[in-house]
Design a protein around this motif. Structure first.
Motif, short mmCIF file in Angstrom:
data_model
loop_
_atom_site.label_atom_id
_atom_site.label_comp_id
_atom_site.label_asym_id
_atom_site.label_seq_id
_atom_site.Cartn_x
_atom_site.Cartn_y
_atom_site.Cartn_z
N TRP A 175 0.82 -1.22 0.00
CA TRP A 175 0.00 0.00 0.00
C TRP A 175 0.85 1.27 0.00
O TRP A 175 0.36 2.35 -0.33
N SER A 182 0.12 2.81 -5.51
CA SER A 182 -0.97 2.16 -4.75
C SER A 182 -1.91 3.18 -4.11
O SER A 182 -1.50 4.29 -3.76
N ASP A 183 -3.17 2.77 -3.97
CA ASP A 183 -4.16 3.56 -3.24
C ASP A 183 -4.34 2.93 -1.86
O ASP A 183 -4.84 1.81 -1.76
N PRO A 184 -3.94 3.62 -0.80
CA PRO A 184 -4.04 3.00 0.53
C PRO A 184 -5.46 2.57 0.92
O PRO A 184 -5.64 1.63 1.69
N TRP A 185 -6.45 3.24 0.40
CA TRP A 185 -7.85 2.93 0.75
C TRP A 185 -8.38 1.72 -0.03
O TRP A 185 -9.51 1.26 0.21
N PHE A 214 -8.19 -1.35 0.16
CA PHE A 214 -8.70 -2.51 0.92
C PHE A 214 -10.20 -2.42 1.18
O PHE A 214 -10.87 -3.43 1.34
N ALA A 215 -10.74 -1.20 1.25
CA ALA A 215 -12.17 -1.03 1.57
C ALA A 215 -12.95 -0.45 0.39
O ALA A 215 -14.11 -0.07 0.55
N PRO A 234 -3.05 -3.06 5.61
CA PRO A 234 -4.49 -3.32 5.43
C PRO A 234 -4.87 -4.71 5.92
O PRO A 234 -4.02 -5.58 6.15
N PHE A 240 -8.79 5.70 9.92
CA PHE A 240 -7.91 5.40 8.78
C PHE A 240 -6.94 6.55 8.54
O PHE A 240 -7.35 7.71 8.49
N GLY A 245 -3.51 5.88 6.46
CA GLY A 245 -3.00 5.59 5.12
C GLY A 245 -1.88 6.52 4.66
O GLY A 245 -1.85 6.92 3.50
N LYS A 282 1.59 7.05 3.46
CA LYS A 282 2.68 6.25 2.88
C LYS A 282 4.04 6.62 3.45
O LYS A 282 4.89 5.75 3.66
N PHE A 318 -0.87 3.10 8.94
CA PHE A 318 -2.01 2.71 8.12
C PHE A 318 -3.32 3.06 8.80
O PHE A 318 -4.15 3.79 8.26
#
Lengths: 451, 451
Positions: free
Chosen positions: A29, A34-37, A39-40, A76, B177, B179, B181, B186
């Motif tokens: 992530w 990558s998009d950290p969000w 996962f949801a 995540p 959240f 997130g 990087k 996270f």
């Protein structure tokens, strides 16, 4: 093995992709792309599934947990419930198989039978159920328990659970639906049957309240390395996700599983072994290794130590980064990790004599699955070797990062596998059973005819 | 009530549609325009939801059962599991709310909290949960029981169940959240909380394994006519589906419910009463009546007798088609029908002095919900009367046949309601809470600030 259109069907290589949120490497992530969000975010799963479908992969696979079982400050987790997630993906795709994990310890068989049959209906026959028994304590504590159920009892419950689910899936004959407007006959009640199950763990009367699924049974998937797990897989599973680190180990596992399935009266192609495989693709091997090192360096060592200790069922202080694994590690007891990953990690450490730090690097963060770091050509060679040698019927791909690691794989590796005649260039059927080369269970009519 | 843009928001009429397979009248599937397979066909539900969304309705509603509880040789049943069904509909729509029924008696709170939160995530805030306690014996027998749980115990379990589900929905703060990087943070673990629930029926540790839902809580829906049911609705429900046959009865019900909710500390607009309403639309009243009679004549009388006897908790031989209902019918005991429909059917019979045959005709097949047979103008008048008089905040529409009866309603009735300024012409928000005019629960932060 022939590649022409002879009467013997060509043995097919199978490729699933495990959409583990941002990717298999815990730091995925954190990559710039990558998009950290993710996962949801349902769009992340749809996007990734479409990449897999465009490459004609067999299925996408969703792992699951019934609790937070990882360290959320670093990475995540499995968040969106997989059957609901896959229903959305079903609406946005046409061919790719849809395999969701669900626990036999923390669900009722009637509900699981119904949900997976529903997923099969809404996807026109693309559903698969990865049955897990759920070993961890946090999950147990979300369902009224103070300790995890004993390993053997979990598997005994799972086996009865699977029997019930299959009986419910067969509780409607395929032609029970009439729908004749003129006569007013809607369903033929003589073709809808109670199952009247009364067993050690469950009493379920049945029938299910929906027609038989397009595939008869959604595909039954399992991953079991323990003796109980292998026996369950031999009895019920049609696809097994294995976690072998070496060709020889995987070959022995596949042979033993298929032999036992045959002893239980199942056909020679009744169960497919799909080996877990993390891929880190680069234009050169050095480039791939740089990508691996970049990813590993983004994982805090504390996280990796805690994670690998969890898998081994020990406390992190027993591991030293620059020493080898302790000797005589016992198989984890109930509630500590799972046997599949325990065996895989111990094997990886012992075989190569790695220090814990090396082990974490080679496992790209300390998971239990095999990692290949290399060029598309190297990865295709490895896949061909395992497939042709019988160590696997296919692979459950776990790209380092998603969706980009999958895109690298389908752009680089899949065309080579297709050129070598190992992998399809078009879907030849519409259902997950079609893709996997699995027969459709005949149900009650077939059972009657055979009796 | 003002219609201009003053500070007081205009009171909004709410319209949901209950997509009960081929329609509310049991013979709907036999109409020339109906597809008998619709009940198990996801495209039917998507098509119907799109008609509702084009007309700017608040939500679609899915009833459910955990067993076959109707006579399948005569009519369709609730088949596809609603949360999975609605996930597919979510992927094919953008605004319409998605309300699914699920039982508190045959599920675990952790699983329900997770599935409805997931549905809320994948639909961007459009999920609602209709909580039911499930009174019937066939369902009980699919979940290890030989008898149905006692009425009071079912409701006590349901109330604790709802408390746990809401606590799990609040177990993540809205801003847990991160997130980031650069730092590798996270999720902020200090904003993710165990619930450590230990109650009479459940022990659930939590937290949930996914972020707080877009709506905070998916909308909580309930339908309860019994004393226990009303108390549960007053405590937890944000929308209640009522089954009143008369304006006065519905007005009294709505007032009592809102008064009790206020006593429990909830705001004046915290619960919306949506009255069940079957509509049979015709160009003239005579045409609508002909359609009703055509539909009723396609239902076998044996079926209707058995169905209405089931609702009343008696055997069919106690009913004579050309006589009135027996006197002194007792409220059904546990496992026999539900109180909502019992009261409605008895009231309909008594008020008008109908014979059983007339009652079945007037109820368009013997369900417990109110039926209007008429022109779009007549139906709009009735809706306006109930809405303006406070007998309902809106309606849970149950068209005679689907999708055509809904199409008749949205083509004929909705434009009249819009012209009268009673119903929206565009969606004013994106979430189901927006449509229903319900506040988003503030969660733990709001609780802390208020404390």
């Amino acid at each position: 093995m022939s590649n022409n259109n002879s009467a013997t069907p060509r043995r097919q290589l199978h490729l699933n992709v495990n959409i583990l949120h941002s990717g298999f490497v815990p730091s995925a992530w954190r990559l710039p792309e990558s998009d950290p969000w993710a996962f949801a975010d349902i769009q992340h799963y749809i996007r990734t599934a479409r990449i897999a479908e465009a490459a004609k992969l067999d299925a996408i696979f969703l792992a699951d947990n019934a609790a937070i079982v990882d360290q959320i400050h670093f990475r995540p987790i499995t968040a969106l419930e997989p059957t609901i997630l896959l229903a959305c993906v079903a609406a946005a795709t046409t061919h790719i198989g849809l395999i969701a994990t669900a626990s036999t310890s923390y669900n009722e068989p009637y509900n699981i039978a119904r949900r997976f049959s529903t997923l099969d209906h809404v996807s026109n026959g693309r559903a698969g159920w990865n049955m897990v028994t759920t070993a961890d304590l946090p999950s147990a504590r979300n369902f009224g328990l103070d300790t995890t159920p004993d390993h053997t009892k979990r598997y005994a419950r799972a086996s009865e659970f699977a029997d019930i689910v299959k009986a419910l899936w067969d509780s409607w004959e395929d032609d029970a639906f009439i729908g004749d407007k003129a006569s007013g006959s809607f369903i033929d009640p003589t073709k809808v049957h109670a199952i009247a199950h009364r067993g050690e763990h469950f009493a379920v009367q049945g029938p299910l309240n929906l027609p038989r699924a397009p595939q008869g049974h959604p595909v039954l998937v399992q991953a079991g390395a323990s003796a109980d797990g292998r026996e369950l897989a031999s009895r019920h599973a049609e696809a097994v996700f294995s976690a072998s680190q070496s060709f020889e180990e995987s070959l022995a596992y596949a042979r033993a599983l298929k032999t036992r399935a045959a002893e239980l009266g199942r056909g020679p192609d009744a169960v497919k072994v799909l080996a877990g495989l993390t891929t880190i693709v680069g234009g050169t091997e050095a480039e791939a290794r740089r990508r691996r090192d970049e990813l590993v360096d983004l994982i805090p060592w504390d996280y990796s130590l805690t994670r690998i200790a969890g898998t081994l069922g020990i406390t992190p202080d027993r591991l030293k980064l620059d020493e080898r694994l302790p000797d005589n590690l016992p198989l984890p007891g109930n509630g500590n990790g799972n046997h599949t990953f325990f065996n895989a990690v111990v094997a990886a450490g012992r075989t190569h004599g790695y220090t814990v730090r090396q082990l974490i690097r080679e496992l790209a963060g300390g998971g239990g699955h095999r990692v290949i770091v290399g060029t598309p050509e190297q990865i295709a060679d490895d896949i061909e070797h395992w497939f042709k040698g019988g160590a696997a019927d296919g692979f459950n791909l776990m790209p380092d990062a998603l969706p980009h690691g999958l895109q690298d794989f389908v752009d680089g590796v899949v065309p080579i596998l297709q050129k070598r005649g190992l992998f399809r260039t078009e879907y030849e059927g519409r259902t997950l059973r079609d893709h996997l080369g699995l027969a459709r269970p005949g149900g009650r009519v077939a059972q009657r005819l055979a009796a």
